[in-house]
Design a protein around this motif. Structure first.
Motif, PDB file in Angstrom:
ATOM      1  N   ALA A 186       0.815  -1.223   0.000  1.00  0.00           N
ATOM      2  CA  ALA A 186       0.000   0.000   0.000  1.00  0.00           C
ATOM      3  C   ALA A 186       0.845   1.269   0.000  1.00  0.00           C
ATOM      4  O   ALA A 186       0.461   2.276  -0.592  1.00  0.00           O
ATOM      5  CB  ALA A 186      -0.943  -0.003   1.200  1.00  0.00           C
ATOM      6  N   ASN A 187       2.003   1.245   0.674  1.00  0.00           N
ATOM      7  CA  ASN A 187       2.857   2.444   0.691  1.00  0.00           C
ATOM      8  C   ASN A 187       3.388   2.753  -0.707  1.00  0.00           C
ATOM      9  O   ASN A 187       3.447   3.923  -1.127  1.00  0.00           O
ATOM     10  CB  ASN A 187       4.026   2.251   1.658  1.00  0.00           C
ATOM     11  CG  ASN A 187       3.577   2.145   3.095  1.00  0.00           C
ATOM     12  OD1 ASN A 187       2.438   2.468   3.420  1.00  0.00           O
ATOM     13  ND2 ASN A 187       4.452   1.681   3.961  1.00  0.00           N
ATOM     14  N   LEU A 188       3.788   1.718  -1.419  1.00  0.00           N
ATOM     15  CA  LEU A 188       4.259   1.893  -2.798  1.00  0.00           C
ATOM     16  C   LEU A 188       3.131   2.423  -3.675  1.00  0.00           C
ATOM     17  O   LEU A 188       3.332   3.339  -4.491  1.00  0.00           O
ATOM     18  CB  LEU A 188       4.759   0.558  -3.333  1.00  0.00           C
ATOM     19  CG  LEU A 188       5.192   0.509  -4.798  1.00  0.00           C
ATOM     20  CD1 LEU A 188       6.446   1.340  -4.997  1.00  0.00           C
ATOM     21  CD2 LEU A 188       5.433  -0.942  -5.229  1.00  0.00           C
ATOM     22  N   VAL A 189       1.941   1.875  -3.511  1.00  0.00           N
ATOM     23  CA  VAL A 189       0.786   2.322  -4.288  1.00  0.00           C
ATOM     24  C   VAL A 189       0.484   3.787  -4.001  1.00  0.00           C
ATOM     25  O   VAL A 189       0.183   4.570  -4.907  1.00  0.00           O
ATOM     26  CB  VAL A 189      -0.440   1.443  -3.970  1.00  0.00           C
ATOM     27  CG1 VAL A 189      -1.701   2.017  -4.590  1.00  0.00           C
ATOM     28  CG2 VAL A 189      -0.213   0.023  -4.472  1.00  0.00           C
ATOM     29  N   GLN A 190       0.579   4.176  -2.726  1.00  0.00           N
ATOM     30  CA  GLN A 190       0.296   5.568  -2.377  1.00  0.00           C
ATOM     31  C   GLN A 190       1.300   6.516  -3.016  1.00  0.00           C
ATOM     32  O   GLN A 190       0.950   7.616  -3.452  1.00  0.00           O
ATOM     33  CB  GLN A 190       0.316   5.734  -0.859  1.00  0.00           C
ATOM     34  CG  GLN A 190      -0.120   7.123  -0.383  1.00  0.00           C
ATOM     35  CD  GLN A 190      -1.565   7.427  -0.741  1.00  0.00           C
ATOM     36  OE1 GLN A 190      -2.473   6.704  -0.385  1.00  0.00           O
ATOM     37  NE2 GLN A 190      -1.772   8.518  -1.465  1.00  0.00           N
ATOM     38  N   ARG A 191       2.558   6.103  -3.108  1.00  0.00           N
ATOM     39  CA  ARG A 191       3.565   6.942  -3.779  1.00  0.00           C
ATOM     40  C   ARG A 191       3.204   7.131  -5.252  1.00  0.00           C
ATOM     41  O   ARG A 191       3.366   8.213  -5.806  1.00  0.00           O
ATOM     42  CB  ARG A 191       4.948   6.314  -3.640  1.00  0.00           C
ATOM     43  CG  ARG A 191       5.528   6.448  -2.240  1.00  0.00           C
ATOM     44  CD  ARG A 191       6.933   5.831  -2.132  1.00  0.00           C
ATOM     45  NE  ARG A 191       7.509   6.150  -0.830  1.00  0.00           N
ATOM     46  CZ  ARG A 191       7.258   5.460   0.285  1.00  0.00           C
ATOM     47  NH1 ARG A 191       6.472   4.413   0.225  1.00  0.00           N
ATOM     48  NH2 ARG A 191       7.803   5.817   1.430  1.00  0.00           N
ATOM     49  N   ALA A 192       2.714   6.077  -5.858  1.00  0.00           N
ATOM     50  CA  ALA A 192       2.295   6.185  -7.260  1.00  0.00           C
ATOM     51  C   ALA A 192       1.098   7.117  -7.398  1.00  0.00           C
ATOM     52  O   ALA A 192       0.979   7.859  -8.377  1.00  0.00           O
ATOM     53  CB  ALA A 192       1.960   4.805  -7.812  1.00  0.00           C
ATOM     54  N   LEU A 193       0.211   7.103  -6.412  1.00  0.00           N
ATOM     55  CA  LEU A 193      -0.971   7.984  -6.448  1.00  0.00           C
ATOM     56  C   LEU A 193      -0.597   9.449  -6.302  1.00  0.00           C
ATOM     57  O   LEU A 193      -1.381  10.330  -6.660  1.00  0.00           O
ATOM     58  CB  LEU A 193      -1.944   7.588  -5.340  1.00  0.00           C
ATOM     59  CG  LEU A 193      -2.733   6.290  -5.563  1.00  0.00           C
ATOM     60  CD1 LEU A 193      -3.488   5.903  -4.301  1.00  0.00           C
ATOM     61  CD2 LEU A 193      -3.699   6.443  -6.730  1.00  0.00           C
ATOM     62  N   LEU A 194       0.586   9.717  -5.764  1.00  0.00           N
ATOM     63  CA  LEU A 194       1.049  11.102  -5.622  1.00  0.00           C
ATOM     64  C   LEU A 194       1.938  11.532  -6.786  1.00  0.00           C
ATOM     65  O   LEU A 194       2.443  12.652  -6.795  1.00  0.00           O
ATOM     66  CB  LEU A 194       1.816  11.272  -4.298  1.00  0.00           C
ATOM     67  CG  LEU A 194       0.979  11.094  -3.029  1.00  0.00           C
ATOM     68  CD1 LEU A 194       1.850  11.259  -1.784  1.00  0.00           C
ATOM     69  CD2 LEU A 194      -0.182  12.073  -2.991  1.00  0.00           C
ATOM     70  N   ASP A 195       2.135  10.640  -7.740  1.00  0.00           N
ATOM     71  CA  ASP A 195       2.912  10.975  -8.935  1.00  0.00           C
ATOM     72  C   ASP A 195       1.934  11.324 -10.060  1.00  0.00           C
ATOM     73  O   ASP A 195       1.129  10.483 -10.458  1.00  0.00           O
ATOM     74  CB  ASP A 195       3.792   9.790  -9.346  1.00  0.00           C
ATOM     75  CG  ASP A 195       4.673  10.133 -10.527  1.00  0.00           C
ATOM     76  OD1 ASP A 195       4.169  10.090 -11.673  1.00  0.00           O
ATOM     77  OD2 ASP A 195       5.851  10.452 -10.315  1.00  0.00           O
ATOM     78  N   PRO A 196       1.985  12.549 -10.576  1.00  0.00           N
ATOM     79  CA  PRO A 196       0.994  12.967 -11.586  1.00  0.00           C
ATOM     80  C   PRO A 196       0.935  12.071 -12.814  1.00  0.00           C
ATOM     81  O   PRO A 196      -0.138  11.899 -13.405  1.00  0.00           O
ATOM     82  CB  PRO A 196       1.455  14.382 -11.959  1.00  0.00           C
ATOM     83  CG  PRO A 196       2.214  14.865 -10.772  1.00  0.00           C
ATOM     84  CD  PRO A 196       2.901  13.641 -10.213  1.00  0.00           C
ATOM     85  N   ASP A 197       2.064  11.478 -13.202  1.00  0.00           N
ATOM     86  CA  ASP A 197       2.074  10.642 -14.402  1.00  0.00           C
ATOM     87  C   ASP A 197       1.498   9.251 -14.149  1.00  0.00           C
ATOM     88  O   ASP A 197       0.939   8.629 -15.052  1.00  0.00           O
ATOM     89  CB  ASP A 197       3.512  10.507 -14.930  1.00  0.00           C
ATOM     90  CG  ASP A 197       4.052  11.842 -15.432  1.00  0.00           C
ATOM     91  OD1 ASP A 197       3.252  12.617 -15.988  1.00  0.00           O
ATOM     92  OD2 ASP A 197       5.249  12.108 -15.244  1.00  0.00           O
ATOM     93  N   LEU A 198       1.641   8.756 -12.930  1.00  0.00           N
ATOM     94  CA  LEU A 198       1.176   7.405 -12.618  1.00  0.00           C
ATOM     95  C   LEU A 198      -0.210   7.383 -11.990  1.00  0.00           C
ATOM     96  O   LEU A 198      -0.895   6.353 -12.020  1.00  0.00           O
ATOM     97  CB  LEU A 198       2.160   6.722 -11.657  1.00  0.00           C
ATOM     98  CG  LEU A 198       3.539   6.351 -12.215  1.00  0.00           C
ATOM     99  CD1 LEU A 198       4.393   5.728 -11.123  1.00  0.00           C
ATOM    100  CD2 LEU A 198       3.404   5.387 -13.371  1.00  0.00           C
ATOM    101  N   ALA A 199      -0.616   8.494 -11.402  1.00  0.00           N
ATOM    102  CA  ALA A 199      -1.861   8.521 -10.623  1.00  0.00           C
ATOM    103  C   ALA A 199      -3.093   8.037 -11.407  1.00  0.00           C
ATOM    104  O   ALA A 199      -3.868   7.233 -10.880  1.00  0.00           O
ATOM    105  CB  ALA A 199      -2.098   9.913 -10.055  1.00  0.00           C
ATOM    106  N   PRO A 200      -3.328   8.491 -12.642  1.00  0.00           N
ATOM    107  CA  PRO A 200      -4.563   8.074 -13.334  1.00  0.00           C
ATOM    108  C   PRO A 200      -4.675   6.561 -13.526  1.00  0.00           C
ATOM    109  O   PRO A 200      -5.719   5.966 -13.228  1.00  0.00           O
ATOM    110  CB  PRO A 200      -4.478   8.807 -14.681  1.00  0.00           C
ATOM    111  CG  PRO A 200      -3.592   9.984 -14.421  1.00  0.00           C
ATOM    112  CD  PRO A 200      -2.574   9.495 -13.441  1.00  0.00           C
ATOM    113  N   ASP A 201      -3.599   5.922 -14.026  1.00  0.00           N
ATOM    114  CA  ASP A 201      -3.649   4.483 -14.259  1.00  0.00           C
ATOM    115  C   ASP A 201      -3.688   3.712 -12.938  1.00  0.00           C
ATOM    116  O   ASP A 201      -4.353   2.676 -12.835  1.00  0.00           O
ATOM    117  CB  ASP A 201      -2.443   4.029 -15.085  1.00  0.00           C
ATOM    118  CG  ASP A 201      -2.556   4.437 -16.548  1.00  0.00           C
ATOM    119  OD1 ASP A 201      -3.682   4.776 -16.969  1.00  0.00           O
ATOM    120  OD2 ASP A 201      -1.537   4.410 -17.256  1.00  0.00           O
TER     121      ASP A 201
END
Length: 401
Positions: free
Chosen positions: A154-169
């Protein structure tokens, strides 16, 4: 297969039973692929339960080829769960280099490699690896098979959610899988993981322990944070609105249930017989999401803090507890202050896409903050598509007096 179904539903006892039955069969037939499959699944399950030595033992004893890429991948996952990030990355990378690693195994290897790279401080490489896994997840027809991994990471996923390029997918995949927060079991004489943020739940060895008295979780959490309290101190703090007799009866009932459901060693008494002080037992290892959240905020790890925060502290608590109210408000304020600061900083630096993501995270925690609702609309006018902007405008107007 039945074992995979139990893995997806989180029924660890049924999962282990199915694997043990399968092990008895494959050890007789000596089928190479089934032996490898069973060994990696059993090792994975034992590792999730914190039985790391047993996990490695069954992997190496049962798998017919210790160099098989699926075995190498599993060893990488086991090492990662023990925080041996460099060795985990080495094994996972080696597994990914094999041409015979199946697609499903490859996705899992990528996810756990991204976690290991994050643990090594390689933030950029971690997100690039996660992007590769995400591309495969979007195209996968059986993406539900990876739900436990995304739950665990979940921590890795949350980092992706805070990245503008990765967040949508990332958000697209999560919505399809309904992935919750993180859980990582750790071994101990009595290991308990206590969830209080957005839910009230105790886990022992990966199994959920149900209590009939809601004061049980409250009492367990309070003693984990404040050991050495007398019965009168506990009653006055946790059950202040009850008369002494009712509070005393409830206190005894709570302690009796905790000992019956979790083990007699969960609580200890010290001091005089007339005025004992209560604490958790010396061999009780409690992993409390509140403690982890505070540590993440102190370390400046906002992604981890957001992954941990799944809702207010003991939000479903029906009984009156001023202490619980104070902790609930303290955690909310600490987290929202940090998110607000990061959102303002991103906006000042011109990183409006990140500012919009952070503002939305803030409103997930405090959906009634009018200035942040207004700020989100202002930022969205610059970077969001029309449909998204329209939704934010509607939410803002709904909250305005």
């Amino acid at each position: 297969m039945e074992a995979d179904l139990h893995r997806l539903t989180g029924d660890h006892a049924a999962h282990l039973q199915a694997l043990e039955e399968l092990r008895a069969i494959v050890e007789t037939t000596r089928d190479f692929e089934l032996l490898t499959w069973t060994a990696t699944r059993m090792a994975d399950l034992y590792s999730r339960q914190g039985q790391h030595a047993r996990a490695l033992e069954v992997l190496l004893d049962l798998a017919p080829d210790a160099t098989h890429p699926a075995v190498t991948k599993t060893r990488g996952i086991l090492l990662g769960r023990r925080q041996h990030h460099a060795q985990a990355a080495e094994h996972l990378t080696r597994a990914l280099e094999s041409q015979t690693l199946g697609e499903g195994q490859r996705v899992r290897a990528l996810l756990h490699l991204a976690e290991a790279q994050s643990g090594l401080g390689q933030a950029g490489e971690s997100l690039r690896t996660f992007r590769e896994a995400l591309t495969a997840l979007i195209a996968a027809r059986d993406r539900m098979l990876y739900r436990p991994d995304l739950h665990e990471l979940a921590n890795l996923v949350q980092r992706a959610l805070l990245d503008p390029d990765l967040a949508p997918d990332t958000q697209l995949v999560l919505e399809k899988l309904n992935v919750p927060g993180s859980e990582t079991p750790v071994s101990g004489a009595l290991h308990l993981r206590v969830h209080t943020l957005g839910r009230s739940e105790i886990e022992r060895g990966g199994e959920t322990i149900t209590l009939s008295l809601e004061g049980g979780v409250l009492t367990l959490v309070y003693l984990a944070l404040n050991p050495g309290r007398t019965r009168r101190e506990l009653e006055a703090t946790l059950y202040p609105d009850r008369d002494p007799k009712t509070a005393g009866d409830y206190f005894r009932a709570v302690f009796r249930e905790l000992r019956v459901r979790l083990g007699a060693e969960v609580l200890t008494m010290e001091g005089s017989a007339k005025q004992p002080r209560y604490s958790l037992g010396p061999d009780v290892h409690v992993h409390l999401d509140v403690t982890e959240l505070r540590a993440a905020l102190a370390a400046g790890d906002l992604a981890q803090a957001l992954a941990l925060y799944r809702g207010p502290f003991l939000s479903g608590l029906r009984m009156e507890s001023e202490w619980a109210d104070e902790v609930r408000e303290e955690l909310r304020l600490l987290l929202t202050m940090e998110v607000r600061t990061r959102a303002l900083q991103a906006r000042e630096e011109g990183d409006l896409r990140r500012a919009l993501l952070l503002t939305s995270e803030f409103l997930r925690i405090d959906p009634y903050d009018l200035p942040m609702l207004e700020a989100r609309v202002e930022i969205a006018r610059e970077v969001a598509p029309p449909q998204e902007l329209a939704r934010y405008v509607v939410e803002l107007h709904r909250m305005k007096p």
